[in-house]
Design a protein around this motif. Structure first.
Motif, PDB file in Angstrom:
ATOM      1  N   ASN A 129      49.348  22.992  23.286  1.00 10.36           N
ATOM      2  CA  ASN A 129      48.116  23.577  22.753  1.00 10.36           C
ATOM      3  C   ASN A 129      48.308  25.079  22.551  1.00 10.36           C
ATOM      4  O   ASN A 129      49.003  25.745  23.337  1.00 10.36           O
ATOM      5  CB  ASN A 129      46.950  23.352  23.726  1.00 10.36           C
ATOM      6  CG  ASN A 129      46.581  21.888  23.856  1.00 10.36           C
ATOM      7  OD1 ASN A 129      45.994  21.303  22.968  1.00 10.36           O
ATOM      8  ND2 ASN A 129      46.951  21.275  24.980  1.00 10.36           N
ATOM      9  N   PHE A 131      46.015  28.607  21.802  1.00 12.96           N
ATOM     10  CA  PHE A 131      44.660  29.154  21.748  1.00 12.96           C
ATOM     11  C   PHE A 131      44.678  30.621  22.168  1.00 12.96           C
ATOM     12  O   PHE A 131      45.715  31.152  22.586  1.00 12.96           O
ATOM     13  CB  PHE A 131      43.708  28.340  22.637  1.00 12.96           C
ATOM     14  CG  PHE A 131      44.201  28.121  24.055  1.00 12.96           C
ATOM     15  CD1 PHE A 131      43.754  28.925  25.096  1.00 12.96           C
ATOM     16  CD2 PHE A 131      45.111  27.105  24.347  1.00 12.96           C
ATOM     17  CE1 PHE A 131      44.202  28.724  26.391  1.00 12.96           C
ATOM     18  CE2 PHE A 131      45.555  26.895  25.648  1.00 12.96           C
ATOM     19  CZ  PHE A 131      45.105  27.706  26.672  1.00 12.96           C
ATOM     20  N   ASP A 431      48.510  24.334  14.790  1.00 10.97           N
ATOM     21  CA  ASP A 431      47.926  23.720  15.986  1.00 10.97           C
ATOM     22  C   ASP A 431      46.976  24.679  16.710  1.00 10.97           C
ATOM     23  O   ASP A 431      46.284  24.266  17.653  1.00 10.97           O
ATOM     24  CB  ASP A 431      49.027  23.281  16.962  1.00 10.97           C
ATOM     25  CG  ASP A 431      49.846  22.130  16.406  1.00 10.97           C
ATOM     26  OD1 ASP A 431      49.242  21.248  15.766  1.00 10.97           O
ATOM     27  OD2 ASP A 431      51.079  22.108  16.614  1.00 10.97           O
ATOM     28  N   THR A 433      43.793  26.697  17.761  1.00 15.10           N
ATOM     29  CA  THR A 433      42.353  26.453  17.650  1.00 15.10           C
ATOM     30  C   THR A 433      41.594  27.600  18.309  1.00 15.10           C
ATOM     31  O   THR A 433      42.013  28.129  19.341  1.00 15.10           O
ATOM     32  CB  THR A 433      41.961  25.121  18.332  1.00 15.10           C
ATOM     33  OG1 THR A 433      40.542  24.963  18.262  1.00 15.10           O
ATOM     34  CG2 THR A 433      42.399  25.086  19.797  1.00 15.10           C
ATOM     35  N   ASP A 434      40.480  27.966  17.674  1.00 17.10           N
ATOM     36  CA  ASP A 434      39.623  28.989  18.280  1.00 17.10           C
ATOM     37  C   ASP A 434      38.489  28.345  19.073  1.00 17.10           C
ATOM     38  O   ASP A 434      37.591  29.036  19.561  1.00 17.10           O
ATOM     39  CB  ASP A 434      39.071  29.945  17.221  1.00 17.10           C
ATOM     40  CG  ASP A 434      38.259  29.232  16.144  1.00 17.10           C
ATOM     41  OD1 ASP A 434      38.113  27.982  16.233  1.00 17.10           O
ATOM     42  OD2 ASP A 434      37.786  29.903  15.210  1.00 17.10           O
ATOM     43  N   THR A 435      38.524  27.025  19.184  1.00 12.44           N
ATOM     44  CA  THR A 435      37.562  26.295  20.027  1.00 12.44           C
ATOM     45  C   THR A 435      38.342  25.386  20.986  1.00 12.44           C
ATOM     46  O   THR A 435      38.351  24.162  20.820  1.00 12.44           O
ATOM     47  CB  THR A 435      36.591  25.457  19.173  1.00 12.44           C
ATOM     48  OG1 THR A 435      37.354  24.562  18.345  1.00 12.44           O
ATOM     49  CG2 THR A 435      35.712  26.348  18.322  1.00 12.44           C
TER      50      THR A 435
END
Length: 499
Positions: A129, A131, A431, A433-435
């Motif tokens: 992930n 972020f 990949d 994500t800001d959420t």
């Protein structure tokens, strides 16, 4: 009520009900006498610190690395958690934690996460992930999660040796008393197919129970409750005898394991880290696994226990309470006992075209060279049934970066083979994500909290008030959520008064 009476009650309750036994446990948040004060450890690279006689080797923080110069990062994987529960004990006492005792990977890996699980015959699965980094808005966090298959605890019989330090330094309710209660709880999970032995050591070592059926719970509990702490500490003699006994009842179809319970204060026989490393490294070739349970505070040697676990095909947990013993020896028993991947190690290769620099958070004592990563004979960490293991990198992406960020490879062996397997995942800029998920937010909170406690030079804008605020928004920390995560929020609130 004295310790023996408490243990007698626990044994009786154990035989009647597993749920009732937990009610007899000591308050996990009670205070302890003689704990260290709020001093911080010495500078990185200095000899082991001895704050309040809790001896640990200071963590030397890793710098940022340019992938143009060094694109690869290699380290051994395991799920040790001792550093986290030690921190919890100190914070609950209203003290500041020794900066040198903060091992970030053990803070993060204390918790389980909802990663992709293995399918088919695979023992492990890996995912990634990307972020935002909460303490540095110019950076990202790359979280790599490894998840193990879940194996039924009852799938294998157990050949277990309780190796218990009964030296004088183990005197007290938070030492030998806690170990007696912990093993009494574990006894409830034993069955007729399990073989249990007990070895104790002080000035010498002795066999207190030899090859008893797990169904004879009263006999096992009676032996435990009769133990008394006195004398010097011949840990080497105890280790030799425990492994010999485990070998005597060894079965290729069983989980063969020594569980060492100690404060790590070895003062007779092999006692230096080098001597103990050589001793336990030879023992791990026998196919017998090791679990190390650390207790206490005065004369407690974290370095010794960590050395034994890392070099003995083992895992290491610090018991600050009966509640933690229940987590390790009851609630997570399958993962503690059943290894699904041995010699597990990770290699991460960063793309110099997309990544400006990277820094691995934690794993300082578990780093490997490429040669060691490529060597299938090199000993590495063990991962238990159902466990998750996380590696976290702080990275800076190049401007307008597009494409692969990093490729992660995990190598491991099945417990009964010497053939190495490999799984991998590539994380792309797409990949990001800001959420992020609750798991990712929570991991960021734990990492930021650890950076604050260890007074990291890379903590940037890390702020404990922000950690509390973000944690408070998560469903997992609310009533009805995850109990361990809710407890972490309360710990951070306590720490906010100190930092």
């Amino acid at each position: 009520m004295n310790t023996k009476k408490i243990l007698t009650a626990i044994c009786a309750i154990t035989l009647a009900s597993a749920t009732i036994i937990s009610c007899g446990a000591a308050d996990p948040n009670r205070g302890w006498n003689g704990s260290p004060g709020g001093a911080v450890s010495g500078a990185n690279g200095m000899p082991p610190s001895n704050l309040g006689n809790y001896q640990t080797t200071d963590v030397v923080e890793r710098n940022f690395i340019s992938p143009a110069m060094t694109p690869d990062s290699y380290f051994s994987l395991d799920r040790n958690t001792a550093s986290y529960s030690y921190m919890r004990r100190i914070i609950n006492e209203g003290k500041r934690v020794s900066a040198g005792s903060v091992r970030l990977e053990e803070y993060i890996n204390y918790f389980s996460y909802d990663y992709e699980r293995p399918v088919g015959d695979d023992a492990l699965a890996v995912s990634g992930n990307l972020f935002d980094c909460p303490w540095n808005e110019q950076h990202k966090l790359l979280s790599i999660g490894v998840a193990a298959e879940e194996v039924e605890y009852s799938a294998k019989p157990n050949n277990i040796v309780f190796l218990i330090d009964t030296s004088g330094s183990m005197y007290g309710d938070d030492r030998l008393g806690l170990i007696q209660q912990s093993f009494s709880m574990l006894t409830e999970s034993l069955g007729a197919d399990d073989t249990i032995s007990i070895v104790t050591y002080a000035g010498d070592s002795r066999v207190a129970l030899r090859g008893e059926s797990g169904s004879n719970k009263t006999k096992i509990c009676n032996v435990l409750q009769d133990l008394v702490a006195s004398g010097s500490t011949n840990g080497q003699g105890g280790i030799q005898k425990a492994y010999a006994l485990a070998q005597e009842f060894y079965s290729e179809y069983a989980n063969n394991r020594v569980i060492l319970a100690t404060d790590g204060d070895f003062n007779v026989g092999a006692s230096s880290s080098g001597e103990l490393k050589r001793l336990i490294s030879k023992k791990c070739e026998s196919g017998i696994y090791l679990s190390v349970l650390g207790v206490g505070m005065y004369n407690t040697n974290d370095t010794t226990m960590k050395t034994l676990a890392e070099n003995g095909n083992g895992n290491y947990a610090y018991l600050d309470s009966v509640a933690e013993a229940r987590k390790v020896l009851v609630e997570e028993l399958g993962g503690t006992f059943n290894v699904v991947a041995k010699d597990a190690k990770m290699g991460v290769t960063f793309n110099k075209n997309t990544v400006e620099k990277y820094r691995l958070l934690g794993y300082e004592s578990k780093m490997m060279s490429q040669e060691e990563f490529d060597d299938d004979k090199k000993d590495a960490g063990e991962i238990g049934s159902g466990h998750t293991v996380t590696a976290l990198y702080e990275i800076e992406l190049k401007q307008n970066a597009n494409g692969a960020v990093a490729t992660c490879e995990v190598r491991f062996k099945a417990p009964d083979t010497d053939e190495s397997k490999s799984i991998s995942v590539t994380v792309m800029t797409d990949d990001y994500t800001d959420t992020p998920s609750e798991d990712s937010i929570f991991i960021g909170c734990v990492a930021e909290y650890g950076l604050i406690l260890r007074q990291s030079k890379y903590k940037s804008n890390a702020d404990i008030h922000n950690v509390v605020e973000r944690l408070s928004t998560l469903d997992c920390t609310k009533e009805g959520g995850n109990g361990f995560r809710a407890e972490f929020l309360e710990i951070v609130k306590q720490a906010k008064k100190l930092y």
